[in-house]
Design a protein around this motif. Sequence first.
Motif, PDB file in Angstrom:
ATOM      1  N   ASP A 297       0.852  -1.193   0.000  1.00 50.67           N
ATOM      2  CA  ASP A 297       0.000   0.000   0.000  1.00 50.67           C
ATOM      3  C   ASP A 297       0.885   1.240   0.000  1.00 50.67           C
ATOM      4  OD1 ASP A 297      -1.775   2.047   0.521  1.00 50.67           O
ATOM      5  OD2 ASP A 297      -2.615   1.152   2.336  1.00 50.67           O
ATOM      6  N   ARG A 298       0.743   2.073  -1.052  1.00 48.08           N
ATOM      7  CA  ARG A 298       1.504   3.321  -1.115  1.00 48.08           C
ATOM      8  C   ARG A 298       0.555   4.524  -1.149  1.00 48.08           C
ATOM      9  NH1 ARG A 298       4.121   4.488  -6.790  1.00 48.08           N
ATOM     10  NH2 ARG A 298       4.503   6.391  -5.612  1.00 48.08           N
ATOM     11  N   SER A 299      -0.666   4.367  -0.620  1.00 49.32           N
ATOM     12  CA  SER A 299      -1.660   5.447  -0.673  1.00 49.32           C
ATOM     13  C   SER A 299      -1.280   6.585   0.267  1.00 49.32           C
ATOM     14  CB  SER A 299      -3.041   4.901  -0.320  1.00 49.32           C
ATOM     15  OG  SER A 299      -3.069   4.414   1.005  1.00 49.32           O
ATOM     16  N   GLY A 300      -2.055   7.668   0.198  1.00 48.09           N
ATOM     17  CA  GLY A 300      -1.719   8.870   0.947  1.00 48.09           C
ATOM     18  C   GLY A 300      -1.645   8.680   2.442  1.00 48.09           C
ATOM     19  N   ASP A 333      -2.109   2.463  -5.191  1.00 40.60           N
ATOM     20  CA  ASP A 333      -2.899   3.522  -4.567  1.00 40.60           C
ATOM     21  C   ASP A 333      -4.221   3.511  -5.322  1.00 40.60           C
ATOM     22  OD1 ASP A 333      -2.216   6.028  -6.675  1.00 40.60           O
ATOM     23  OD2 ASP A 333      -0.560   4.645  -6.323  1.00 40.60           O
ATOM     24  N   THR A 334      -4.450   4.453  -6.243  1.00 45.52           N
ATOM     25  CA  THR A 334      -5.611   4.343  -7.119  1.00 45.52           C
ATOM     26  C   THR A 334      -5.285   3.548  -8.375  1.00 45.52           C
ATOM     27  OG1 THR A 334      -5.027   6.541  -7.937  1.00 45.52           O
ATOM     28  CG2 THR A 334      -6.805   6.409  -6.336  1.00 45.52           C
ATOM     29  N   GLY A 369      -5.428   7.447  -3.388  1.00 47.56           N
ATOM     30  CA  GLY A 369      -6.401   6.768  -2.555  1.00 47.56           C
ATOM     31  C   GLY A 369      -6.066   5.303  -2.353  1.00 47.56           C
ATOM     32  N   THR A 370      -6.809   4.663  -1.459  1.00 48.21           N
ATOM     33  CA  THR A 370      -6.517   3.274  -1.078  1.00 48.21           C
ATOM     34  C   THR A 370      -7.488   2.327  -1.780  1.00 48.21           C
ATOM     35  OG1 THR A 370      -5.978   4.205   1.087  1.00 48.21           O
ATOM     36  CG2 THR A 370      -5.911   1.816   0.891  1.00 48.21           C
ATOM     37  N   GLU A 371      -7.306   2.134  -3.081  1.00 50.69           N
ATOM     38  CA  GLU A 371      -8.138   1.204  -3.847  1.00 50.69           C
ATOM     39  C   GLU A 371      -7.521  -0.194  -3.708  1.00 50.69           C
ATOM     40  OE1 GLU A 371     -10.937   1.608  -5.210  1.00 50.69           O
ATOM     41  OE2 GLU A 371     -11.180   3.784  -5.333  1.00 50.69           O
ATOM     42  N   MET A 372      -7.897  -0.890  -2.638  1.00 45.61           N
ATOM     43  CA  MET A 372      -7.230  -2.124  -2.242  1.00 45.61           C
ATOM     44  C   MET A 372      -7.762  -3.364  -2.956  1.00 45.61           C
ATOM     45  SD  MET A 372      -6.779  -3.639   1.620  1.00 45.61           S
ATOM     46  CE  MET A 372      -5.875  -2.190   2.183  1.00 45.61           C
ATOM     47  N   LEU A 373      -9.000  -3.342  -3.400  1.00 46.26           N
ATOM     48  CA  LEU A 373      -9.598  -4.554  -3.960  1.00 46.26           C
ATOM     49  C   LEU A 373      -8.899  -5.006  -5.229  1.00 46.26           C
ATOM     50  CD1 LEU A 373     -11.752  -6.718  -3.884  1.00 46.26           C
ATOM     51  CD2 LEU A 373     -13.330  -5.119  -4.984  1.00 46.26           C
ATOM     52  N   GLN A 762      -4.879  12.401 -12.640  1.00 44.29           N
ATOM     53  CA  GLN A 762      -3.546  12.530 -12.070  1.00 44.29           C
ATOM     54  C   GLN A 762      -2.900  11.175 -11.804  1.00 44.29           C
ATOM     55  OE1 GLN A 762      -4.891  15.239  -8.855  1.00 44.29           O
ATOM     56  NE2 GLN A 762      -3.261  16.608  -9.534  1.00 44.29           N
ATOM     57  N   GLY A 763      -3.717  10.108 -11.759  1.00 47.87           N
ATOM     58  CA  GLY A 763      -3.181   8.776 -11.475  1.00 47.87           C
ATOM     59  C   GLY A 763      -2.474   8.145 -12.655  1.00 47.87           C
ATOM     60  N   GLY A 764      -2.724   8.639 -13.867  1.00 49.55           N
ATOM     61  CA  GLY A 764      -2.071   8.069 -15.048  1.00 49.55           C
ATOM     62  C   GLY A 764      -2.778   6.814 -15.526  1.00 49.55           C
ATOM     63  N   GLY A 765      -2.270   6.262 -16.640  1.00 46.49           N
ATOM     64  CA  GLY A 765      -2.853   5.051 -17.204  1.00 46.49           C
ATOM     65  C   GLY A 765      -2.940   5.149 -18.710  1.00 46.49           C
ATOM     66  N   ASP A 766      -3.828   4.370 -19.298  1.00 43.63           N
ATOM     67  CA  ASP A 766      -4.007   4.360 -20.747  1.00 43.63           C
ATOM     68  C   ASP A 766      -4.545   5.711 -21.210  1.00 43.63           C
ATOM     69  OD1 ASP A 766      -4.346   2.895 -23.387  1.00 43.63           O
ATOM     70  OD2 ASP A 766      -6.407   3.569 -23.023  1.00 43.63           O
TER      71      ASP A 766
END
Length: 793
Positions: A297-300, A333-334, A369-373, A762-766
């Motif tokens: 977990d590297r969330s805030g 994180d997210t 954020g903590t999107e853990m699932l 801000q999270g990045g991605g495709d």
Amino acid sequence: MLSSITTLRPEECRPVPDAGLGALSTERGNLPLESVDVTAAVSGLVAGVEVVQGFRNPHDVALEATYVFPLPDRAAVTAFRMEADGRVVEGVLKERGQARADYDRALAQGRRAAIAEEDRPDVFTIRVGNIVPGERVTVHLTLNQPLPYEDGAATFRFPLVVAPRYIPGAPLDGEQAGDGWAPDTDAVPDASRITPPVLLPGFPSPVRLSLAVSVDPAGLVLREMRSSLHVVQEEGTTVRLRPGERLDRDFILRLSFDASTSLALTPDGDEGTFALTVVPDPAQTAATPKDVVLVLDRSGSMSGWKMVAARRAAARIVDTLTSRDRFAVLSFDTVVEQPEGLGEGLSQASDRNRYRAVEHLTRLEARGGTEMLAPLERAAALLAGSAGDRVLVLVTDGQVGNEDQILKRLDARLRGVRVHTVGIDRAVNAGFLGRLAGLGGGRCELVESEDRLDEAMEHIHRRIGAPLVTDLSLKADGLDVIPETVSHVGSIYPGVPLTVLGRYRGAGGGALTVRGLDAAGQPWERRVTAKVAANPATRAIWARARLRALEDSYAIGDHSLEEKIVETSLRYGVLCRFTAFVAVDTRTVTEGGPEHRVIQPVELPSGWESPIVAAAPMMMAASAYGGAPAQMPAHIPRPAPARPPVAPPAGPPGLAPPGSVPAFGASGAGPGMAQEAAAGGFDDRARMLPRSAPVAPPLRQGTPKEPPREQLAEELARLRAAASLPDAERLLMLRDLGSRLAALAVHLGGHAELEALARELQGGGDVETLWRRAVEGLEALVRPAKRRPFWKR
């Protein structure tokens, strides 16, 4: 009778110089919780605890005070009482919906009342209603808890603050289940019950804390006592906190002594409870090849010392692997990331691959954020095709609200996988991490400081290795064991005693034999003779463990268990999520019900960073409750602004007012949404029963601001004009847009849609996916807003 509370003039409420941004003070104060007193008596590996909370009404009208607080996740709450004006009222354990109806009816009739409810295994809520002006009320909770034992030491841990939790999911329509800062969502349908407002940094300590623990080794040789985090005084075998400590972290006391193999029987009538403890031999197992997925977990919420400790812990886990093992590292994180050069699947744990993984870990910083699932589902998928020893290790603070959703989605997928959790925080979500580790028969290790990390990692290293004995079973000899009452047997690990609880019929006597296979696959067994022990706490501790197992089965989809859970709770007198303790005085103390309601703000956990920008959306939150200025940490997705409710006409005492909108209940989580679609949340008999309101609740201050559509239309036009740019330029453009939307949301005092879109960008991605999401999101925001139904205005 007064119908409102007059706002103080500016000269009547001066800022406290060292209290942080926005803190106010009056001569009478403004927070109802005055004191928390914890008294614990440790006997061997069991602790009996009494918690006393003192409330005072500093206002000029009758008050209802709400306090959201933690208790040890394995503790059994067995008694509750209220004391005020020289009167003592014993609490009665009832089905939760009935207890709430009794409480609301008493308040409507002007009687003093209190109710205690469980929202998570380690999060509880107490409400005390009709506290008259200037009056003091105390509530008492009695509980018993087992002490986990490992490597020659038992640990007494008592949590003191509910840390802010990440709340995923889409907000639900309808009345909220509680008064917290987060709206109920389809992933966390009771989010508003577990998110109390948070005091701003620098606010003077509003609560007097006292805590004392007396230790009786109960025949064992006590070699040493150690306390972590809090300053303590020691008087013989009694340890107590020095005055002035804050409720901002867990209190931890470690007791060094040698446990012993035993079978203790505690009779109660025609039945009894047994507690079996088997201490393993100090042997080591031969290393066997294994597949390990490490999820970090590297969330805030992991910022500061927690991120440093998490990186070290993860790197040390990687370093313990051998070339015979395969592994993967997922940081999240997210979004979910893996080290470059290791591929998408499991990689051989060669020196080069382990170096790449450690190098990746050293660069991680807390964010988002903590999107853990999602990462846990990916980890389960990576291990699904493995035929060997499968291990999943999660390193986190566990501060999420969608625990039930995660357990429900992972239950079947993690069967056959040993799940170990490493909780890093001074106010860790131990209840959730323990439940998650329980899915795979693994262990939960809690790390409350960097000083504790080395010791904790030694334990984790052994757990990742193969257990000493597996395939365990019990055989009774002369003891009539009730099979369905026996707790999970699990495996035996080095340095960790096996503990099994259960119920038996008839007279106590006989023996239990534990059988299994050792590391070489050879038969192993240990026979333990029973002895009668007068320890009534054993019954309550067993009942608590039994209820937790049933509630976890309910959370993952077996809703047929509801009646069994309620029956078990009431029969053994132990609080659970489907029941509540309610204490109702017979004396009328006020006319009608409370005219003011306050939810007690809680401390920001020690060690948590608190950027001032995160405070903006919550600056006015506490004033709606009459409490202290509050804020929300940066990693928490800020909810949509509070909607001021319209007071419905009053109905009969104890019943929901006619025309009121129900909260998340048996018929659904909101208009058109079924209960089971909302992550298996508990129904109205458990925790989602709408709060009856015999008197109108206070209006929340402020109304939501609409986003500036002209400005957003310009952003949308700019995006459309740049659609043909190269991907790298478009990705940079999207990140810049995300930062502007985040700043706009802060300016508005919080805006859920803007903040959600900003986090995604801000999270990045495709690039194509993000670009399409940005266009669709801005199009939705520039459309004229629909007029809300009158009951939501």
